[in-house]
Scaffold this active site. Structure first.
Site, PDB file in Angstrom:
ATOM      1  N   HIS A   1       0.816  -1.216   0.000  1.00  8.24           N
ATOM      2  CA  HIS A   1       0.000   0.000   0.000  1.00  8.24           C
ATOM      3  C   HIS A   1       0.849   1.266   0.000  1.00  8.24           C
ATOM      4  CE1 HIS A   1      -3.921   1.582  -0.127  1.00  8.24           C
ATOM      5  NE2 HIS A   1      -4.514   0.715   0.680  1.00  8.24           N
ATOM      6  N   ARG A   2       2.151   1.158   0.205  1.00 10.01           N
ATOM      7  CA  ARG A   2       3.014   2.329   0.080  1.00 10.01           C
ATOM      8  C   ARG A   2       3.147   2.753  -1.375  1.00 10.01           C
ATOM      9  NH1 ARG A   2       8.178  -0.195   3.048  1.00 10.01           N
ATOM     10  NH2 ARG A   2       7.565  -1.825   1.561  1.00 10.01           N
TER      11      ARG A   2
END
Length: 418
Positions: A390-391
């Site tokens: 999700h980064r």
């Protein structure tokens, strides 16, 4: 007579991310002359069992490690005495030699051949004497990889087996004889992780630290099931081409979807906070082996045909289970698929293989009831689990990739138009 110079051979990095290896066997004795390329030691790394060759001609002065010990990359493996003219460099020359040995892999195109199970019988080693002591209490027992497998499978305690190999090493025949003569009771004891399992544990800890998210989906695949059945007609007999499993289809779908959504075909470097997008689609395939999980890589998978993908899957899986994978076949993956549904399971949360940013889990194809025209029909469905970093990725982008994969899986005839 030419002056002799000592050369310290440091254990080189022979695998991607390798930090250490376990010395299974030392193949020569101090005072013995060795030729360049002659095996000095057999070392188990996190991926392979490899023969470590001598980089130079000379005489072995000593080893910097004992059998059964862990050796770190850069630590002295062996000291050789070379019969070469002294360049006059003194200590500077020695430092230059030390700096070169760590680059063994890139300094030569020679491939380090993997150790073969059931290797040719070597001359019997000397009996265990005061100079070659057996492992002490709490120390690991010297044993071949095959002997360890057989002992674990049959519940035999290696410490209770008399080894007949060099230096008292336990061989496969020793385990077989012990089993025939009545196995000793396996004592409860703490057993250290193998080199491969330690590497897996380290990788899993790194992966678990990734702030990831998962999307689960279910796609009807009745057309895929019918297409595969039709393509396999006349395949699989003796002398015929192999049958197609579902995995080549999944690889093809993923490769084509990654072309359209390249952010999933990438690596994230947290130290630099950079995302590296790759120009090639190199798909890692999780393979279960007796030693643990291996992830060989199929290069440029998006450009391969279904039969070519099947051939690569079969070849790499056999090499992984036989521990004959070449190091380059474990490197360069840009995205990974794990087909756990071939064994069991519908949904999962597989762990991303850093520095990759996503992994796709494929569950067991099974029938689900579907309402059609006022009646119920049993339709095959494929469960999917996409885990992403999700980064790097937002959920909508990841969902669009998964949607494209699902469209191809539901209508595989579309492959003819691409």
């Amino acid at each position: 007579m030419s002056p002799k110079k000592r050369f310290e051979f440091a254990f080189p990095d022979i695998g991607e991310g390798l930090a250490e290896g376990k010395v299974l066997e030392l193949k020569v004795q101090p005072g013995q002359r060795v030729k360049q390329g002659q095996t000095l030691a057999i070392v188990e790394t996190d991926k392979v069992v490899a023969d470590i060759p001598s980089p130079r001609d000379g005489t072995l002065v000593s080893f910097g490690v004992k059998e059964g010990e862990i050796i770190e990359v850069g630590r002295t493996l062996a000291v050789l005495e070379l019969e070469e003219p002294d360049s006059g460099g003194g200590e500077a020359g020695m430092e230059e030699e030390r700096s070169l040995v760590g680059n063994l892999e890139t300094a030569t195109s020679a491939e380090l051949p993997p150790s073969r199970e059931g290797r040719e019988a070597a001359p019997a080693g000397p009996p265990v004497t005061a100079g070659t002591t057996a492992p002490g209490l709490g120390q690991p027992v010297a044993a071949s990889p095959v002997a360890r497998k057989l002992a674990a499978r049959q519940g035999i305690d290696l410490a209770a087996v008399h080894g007949t190999g060099p230096g008292g090493r336990v061989l496969r025949k020793d385990i077989a004889e012990t089993a025939e003569n009545g196995r000793p009771p396996a004592a409860g004891r703490v057993q250290p992780l193998s080199t491969l399992r330690r590497a897996l544990a380290s990788n899993m800890e790194r992966s678990n630290a990734i702030p990831s998210a998962v999307i689960h989906e279910l796609v009807p695949v009745e057309e895929l099931v019918a297409l595969r059945r039709a393509l396999n007609e006349g395949r699989g007999g003796e002398g015929q081409v192999p049958r197609l499993s579902y995995l080549p289809f999944f690889l093809k779908f993923a490769g084509l979807a990654l072309r359209e959504y390249p952010l999933l075909n990438a690596a994230y470097h947290p130290q630099r906070q950079e995302v590296e997008q790759f120009g090639e689609v190199n798909l890692g395939v999780a393979v279960d082996t007796e030693e643990g999980l291996a992830v060989p890589v199929i290069r440029r998978a998006d450009g391969l045909s279904l039969p070519q993908l099947q051939a690569e899957v079969d070849r790499l899986a056999a090499a992984a289970r036989g521990r004959t994978l070449r190091l380059e076949e474990l490197r360069g993956g840009t995205f990974t698929l794990t087909n756990y549904g071939a064994f069991a399971g519908l949904y999962a949360r597989p762990l991303i293989l850093p520095p990759q940013v996503a992994i796709l889990g494929l569950g067991r194809i099974h029938e689900q009831p579907v309402a059609r025209g006022g009646a119920w029909a049993a339709v095959p469905h494929l469960p999917l689990s996409l885990v992403f970093d999700h980064r790097v990725l937002d959920g909508v982008y990841a969902a669009r990739f998964l949607r494209r994969f699902m469209d191809l899986a539901a209508r595989p005839q579309e492959l003819l138009l691409l």
